[in-house]
Scaffold this active site. Sequence first.
Site, mmCIF file in Angstrom:
data_model
loop_
_atom_site.group_PDB
_atom_site.id
_atom_site.type_symbol
_atom_site.label_atom_id
_atom_site.label_comp_id
_atom_site.label_asym_id
_atom_site.label_seq_id
_atom_site.Cartn_x
_atom_site.Cartn_y
_atom_site.Cartn_z
ATOM 1 C CB ALA A 285 21.023 -37.188 -30.570
ATOM 2 C CG HIS A 286 22.200 -37.001 -25.371
ATOM 3 N ND1 HIS A 286 20.955 -36.499 -24.737
ATOM 4 C CD2 HIS A 286 21.538 -38.035 -25.587
ATOM 5 C CE1 HIS A 286 20.038 -37.010 -24.358
ATOM 6 N NE2 HIS A 286 20.348 -37.902 -25.458
ATOM 7 C CG ASN A 287 25.079 -39.953 -24.143
ATOM 8 O OD1 ASN A 287 25.800 -39.265 -23.904
ATOM 9 N ND2 ASN A 287 24.242 -39.982 -23.653
#
Length: 376
Positions: free
Chosen positions: A201-203
Amino acid sequence: DITFFHSKKYKEIANNTKASYCITTNSLKNELPNNCIPLIVDNVLISVSLITAKFYPEAVNDNFDDTAVDITKTKFKEKVKFGKNVLIGSGVVLGSDCSIGHNTIIEKNVYVGNNCIIGSNSIIRNTLLGNNVRILDKCIIGKHGFGFLPNNDKNIRYPHIGIVQIEDNCEIGSGATIDRGSMSNTVIGKNTFLDNQIHIAHNVKIGENGIIAGQVGIAGSSIIGKNVKIGGQAGISGHLKIGDNVEIAGGSGVIKDLPDNSKVMGYPAKCQRLIYKFSAFGAIISILLFLSVAGNLGGDLVSTIDITMLSLAIQVKLGKSAIVSLIGFTVLLIFGAKNDFINSFMKVFAAGLILSSFVIVGHSTINGFLTQVLIF
């Protein structure tokens, strides 16, 4: 510069910010240093989302790249090996000795290093690939992450202005999805290998030399250290920090930070040594309980108490729910000392505590079966 501060969880970072302005709430403004001017809003994340969308409108909608053309119409047609129906966007950089499979799209401004292999039916956007990177078939890399702010009328999409950075010598398995960062980047450290059907997922930031087996999911903004091994179908919650040299068994659910050199399994993930230790201890208690019920230890209340307290010790060590069991046991102890019916009930109660302790440690298959055989 401008930043934002929406939770006391990030109090220490806010205390040391170098930004001139900070979007925050009235209740948090006093945590900022004197050189940072607070910009007070009712909802920090919504405000940041709306402001960011003004500067980066494409970071919200994530539409397809309308600059992409067939690779045969680009300067790369003589430079790389490619299959049929390969599309390349404007501003793309492809290193030497690369190959691209059928029906793959590399969207605008993607950077691909030297000696990279990209499989068929993949989409890559907002991404930097290092050298010697292998992307297998049907991967989606650099798309918008699962970030939105719930709203009763219409959920608000959170802009994703970051990228995906995959460092040298990595391999990304078939069907993997790696979301780009929202306010920072998603990073896969060098020499890290991802198996098939993994979601990052993001980051998320994964350190070098990681090995992650199939169908693992890592939620947003978690940081994974170096030399980490994760078994298949494990899940890691968001905003966690996993240390270096950690081993996570397949099917585990990690919901808390893990220090360096941890080895965990189960849900919630616990130290493997602790699980094995108390599972073996539970098997011994099961045998003692059987002997007590059979009368080999006298069949009296005292032996039942001894075994029950041992079982309670496991639960006190591993779970807060044991407090309720302890209260119930005490009540029975006070009123049941001279009552044969309650005395017998307490033995069953002890058996139940032991069985529940297996559930707590998450290792019940063998020892739980042994317990039931011995008791019944």
